[in-house]
Design an enzyme around this catalytic site. Structure first.
Site: not given
Ligand code: ADP
Ligand code: MG
Ligand code: MG
Length: 914
Positions: A26, A796, A798-799
């Protein structure tokens, strides 16, 4: 000091997409999107290194982190023009976990962090919308308490439900300012009661509480379980993203949504997604309101509810971003976005998960558009995905209708891909009976065991309410290529009452039920399974290749895979039919033909039993004479189906008692047939009883004690080969002696086999080239591989047995402790599914090395279950084997896996999991 915090804002980022190890998926992509000019709310990422240090220090924040986070916050305040903790106009942030691999088991995101009793009023003033400010605060208290303070989430949901009921509204959007004010107060009171402490009001405390909770969540049970299932290491840690909030809940000109840049089910090049007006991100996935379709096309009708219709400008901008992202990442993306008062923000992008079908089409579309090359295309399609392309399918529309009619009974694990529909049978016997009457039967059990085998063979599909992906039902079904759903916990199977219940629905024996083994769905009533187009073309020959775009692409993919691989792929096939199917799928020979499967056939089991129960050589010879022509005929059929290709035939392997009757009635019937008292037969069977049959009188040990059995088999092979050669069918028999552990065993038996070969050659005046080799499955054989290779022309592995004997795990009993071993991480994966590279694999390497040292042209292959497992195929490639052999339907999987292995060696095939 280590750099632990990476900033991103306004077109500039300290991180990039290539830094997933450090920033998580992310965080790396937030940085990348920022850098390529996509609108992303500013923020910073605390690295995975910080998380690992946190655990190294016994769950204490690493040195220097506080300072670095403080500096990043200051920078954030500057670019955003608001201050964190400012009660008049607060800067609010989200705190989001994010490891290298996306992990649903991890901590939930916290939104709106930074709010407190005063700041909420400030937010109300600057936004001009007090309802919104209170809605944000109640969400924050709810998420923070649930995630950081461990207050059960359910408690808050109950309170919201009560508020909605009092207000007589169905959606939380119907709650008014006053209701939300009361909810916030009630939430905080509840937190105080549950934790003994007031809800934290200091934003800095809130932030550190959240960061610590993300770190801790790396180690929770759900996350560990997920990592175990997907083979993700435990020590890579998670990153934490802190990002300025943007609001999708500021009124009806706001929205939040998720989308795929292409259809993830079909691969079609259309934008595909959902959104909610006036909502925050969590609402879309949480399913508290039904989301709306993103495009007019997807909405159907006049498309009026779609984002395209309601937010035309943002939609157009989103389409542009869709192109930018696809061009930049060169692959289909899964994205999150939020619209705040007409302004669009992107909050996430990652490689989108897709079905096998979609993977194929997307990769080809990108290749044809000149975006990716052939090698990248190959690496984009996981070998296992091909199984989905070959399996029978339900028509999408028919399934949708069933779903709408409420016929879905539940969902289990997708253990054996493919669609099947049949009348319910609750026992194996009933399944066999019903199938004999020509009905498609679905075997439904709480679990299966080896006694159910006949029923599983008779059934078109298998459904169990218990068990996991490696349960008996799952393993056997995959081996047979049958659709199978296991562990459908919502179902109750009552065999005595002959009924299946799911919620309020009850089905009886004979009622129809349908399963989709690719998704795990269980549906009441019948649906029509259609063979896949590839199957229709290659196996049934009912469809012309040029009429299927899917086939065209599949065939091209396989040609490219074949060009790129070094390992050959053979098949395990015991019948001419299986051999022909495998050949259609590209098998380059048979790596394992198990002769005992021929012994079980109805027309010869009597002769087999007669042979086993005979008192003396003369009795055995008489029975063997009956078997000889049948075996010869089997081999002729198989040689023909594999004309021009090698066929490895294993001589009789299992302990003899496996062929014997089990019930007194069966003994009586056999006695009548053999004109011997049943009691005598039972006595003889008693003598054959063994305490550990799998380590007992089987394999070449049978050949040593009853040489006439192997001699009969060898004769059948040579005579069949001569017959084929006479009719100009090219044959390459490779005779394989099982379970060899000493050189003498091999020399003795190979000598007898070659002698039979001489006799037949003299009699038929045809000399067919052949090889005699051995299966490597006893660890001792590995340790003396050089000496055996001086005598044997091929090996061959035979695992299955080799794994069993190397670990000392009985494959039939492993179910009792394997789950615990996997849970405790004593084993990373089931060693019978994916080869144990360190232990068993070491024996494999040693054997290849010493074997080839003694005989340079020694042919080496593998014919265990592992031959169709992509990770194992990769290992066998690296170990220098000549071929792998697997079940017919896995042949394409192994071909592609072998190509991947070669690419990986080149360094051009990265990991496909993002
Ligand atoms: P997940 O990994 O479960 O998707 P996220 O971290 O992506 O979790 O966040 C969950 C939700 O919150 C998502 O829909 C994301 O777009 C929203 N979200 C996260 N950060 C923000 C932010 N700064 N402003 C608005 N929405 C947010
Ligand atoms: Mg997300
Ligand atoms: Mg074996």
């Amino acid at each position: 000091m280590d750099k632990l915090v990476y900033f991103f804002a306004k077109g500039q980022a300290e991180g990039s997409a290539s830094m997933k190890d450090l920033l998580g998926g992310k965080g790396a992509n937030l940085a990348e999107m920022t850098a390529i000019g996509i609108p992303v709310p500013p923020g910073f990422t605390i690295s995975t290194r910080a998380c690992n240090l946190y655990f190294e220090r016994g769950r204490k924040m690493p040195e220097g982190l506080e300072g670095q986070v403080g500096q990043a916050l200051t920078r954030l305040e500057k670019v955003f023009g608001k201050r964190f903790g400012d009660v008049a106009d607060p800067l609010l942030v989200s705190v989001r976990s994010g490891a290298k691999f996306s992990m649903p088991g991890m901590m939930d995101t916290i939104l709106n962090l930074g709010l407190n009793d005063q700041a909420v009023e400030g937010l109300a003033r600057v936004s001009g919308d007090r309802r919104f400010a209170l809605d944000s605060y109640r969400r924050f208290v709810q998420m923070y308490a649930g995630v950081v303070l461990d207050v059960p989430k359910h408690d808050f949901e109950t309170m919201i439900a009560a508020a909605k009921k009092a207000r007589r509204v169905a959606d939380d959007t119907g709650l008014q300012e006053k209701d939300l004010e009361k909810l916030v107060a009630a939430f905080k009171k509840h937190v105080k009661k549950a934790t003994g402490k007031a809800f934290p009001q200091d934003p800095v405390d809130q932030l550190w509480g959240a960061v610590a909770a993300v770190f801790r969540s790396w180690d929770n049970d759900r996350a560990r379980l997920y990592r175990r299932q997907y083979g993700i290491p435990d020590d890579i840690g998670t990153a934490v993203n802190v990002q300025c909030m943007v609001f999708g809940n500021l009124g009806d000109d706001c929205a939040t949504g998720v989308a795929f840049t292409r259809n993830p089910a079909t691969g079609e090049n259309v934008f595909f997604g959902e959104y909610l007006p006036n909502a925050q991100g969590e609402d879309v996935v949480a399913g508290i309101r039904t989301p709306l379709p993103i495009s007019r096309a997807q909405a159907g009708g006049d498309g009026s509810g779609s984002l395209e219709a309601r937010h035309a400008a943002c939609y157009a901008q989103l389409l542009g971003i869709r192109d930018t992202l696809e061009t930049h990442y060169k692959d289909m993306q899964d994205i999150e976005f939020t619209i705040e008062r007409g302004t669009l923000y992107m909050l996430q992008t990652r490689t989108g998960k897709r079905t096998g079908l979609a993977a194929l089409h997307i990769a080809f579309d990108f290749k044809e558009a000149g975006v990716i090359d052939t090698k990248t295309l190959l690496s984009r399609i996981e070998a296992d995905m091909l199984v989905q392309l070959l399996a029978p399918i339900f028509d999408g529309k028919e399934k949708d209708r069933a779903r709408k009619d409420g016929r879905v009974l539940g969902k289990g694990l997708p253990a054996g891909p493919g669609a099947a529909s049949g009348a319910i049978a609750f026992t194996a016997e009933r399944a066999v009976e019903m199938a004999k009457k020509g009905r498609p039967v679905l075997l439904v059990r709480s679990e299966t065991s080896p006694e159910d085998l006949a029923g599983m063979v008779a059934a078109v599909g298998i459904l169990t309410s218990r068990g996991g992906m490696t349960s008996h039902a799952a393993v056997v079904a995959r081996g047979m290529g049958k659709p199978c759903v296991v562990g459908a916990e919502a179902l109750r199977v009552e065999v005595e009452k002959r009924r299946l219940t799911a919620g309020k629905r009850t089905l009886k024996e004979g009622d129809f039920v349908s399963i989709d083994g690719s998704t795990g769905e269980v549906i009441a009533g019948s649906l029509t399974p259609h063979p896949s187009e590839i199957q229709q073309i290659l196996v049934e020959k009912t469809l012309k290749p040029e009429r299927s775009r899917l086939y065209g692409r599949y065939a091209q993919l396989m040609r490219w895979a074949d060009d790129g691989r070094r390992l050959k792929v053979r098949t395990n096939a015991d019948t001419p039919h299986d051999a022909a199917v495998a050949r259609a799928f590209g098998a380059q020979g048979i790596g394992l033909c198990r002769t005992e499967h021929m012994f079980f056939a109805e027309d010869r089991i009597a002769a087999v039993r007669e042979m086993i129960l005979a008192d003396d050589l003369a009795g055995r010879a008489k029975a063997l004479a009956k078997l000889l022509p049948m075996q010869r005929q089997d081999f002729v059929g198989i040689f023909r189906a594999m004309a021009g290709l090698p066929v490895t035939i294993r001589l009789l392997d299992p302990p003899l008692h496996e062929f014997l009757p089990t019930t007194p009635e069966q003994f009586r019937r056999l006695g009548r047939e053999m004109r011997v008292p049943a009691a005598r037969l039972m006595e003889r069977a008693e003598q054959l009883h063994e305490t550990n049959p799998m380590l007992g009188h089987r394999g070449c040990r049978l050949g040593i004690t009853y040489p006439e059995v192997y001699e009969m088999q060898a004769r059948a092979i040579f005579e069949a080969a001569a017959k084929c050669a006479a009719s100009k069918v090219e044959v390459h028999p490779e005779i394989m002696i099982p379970l060899v552990g000493t050189v003498r065993e091999f020399v003795d038996l190979a000598g007898r086999i070659r002698a039979v070969g001489e006799t037949v050659a003299a009699k038929t005046k045809t000399r067919v080239p052949y090889l005699v080799g051995t299966m490597i499955e006893v660890p001792r054989a590995c340790l003396i591989a050089g000496a055996i290779a001086k005598e044997a022309q091929f090996f061959s592995f035979g695992t299955n047995d080799l794994t069993q004997m190397t670990y000392g795990f009985s494959r039939d009993d492993i179910g009792k402790f394997l789950p615990a071993y996997l849970d405790e991480r004593i084993l990373p994966v089931d060693p019978f599914q994916s080869i144990d590279q360190d232990g068993v694999g070491r024996l494999v390497k040693l054997t290849v090395e010493e074997g080839r040292g003694a005989r340079a042209d020694l042919k080496v292959g593998i014919c265990g279950e592992h031959g169709g497992d992509p990770a194992s195929v990769d290992f066998f490639h690296r170990s220098g084997l000549d071929y792998v052999s697997c079940s017919p339907y896995r042949v394409p999987v192994a071909r592609l896996a072998a190509a991947h292995a070669a690419l990986r060696e080149d360094g051009t095939h990265g990991s496909t999991t993002a």
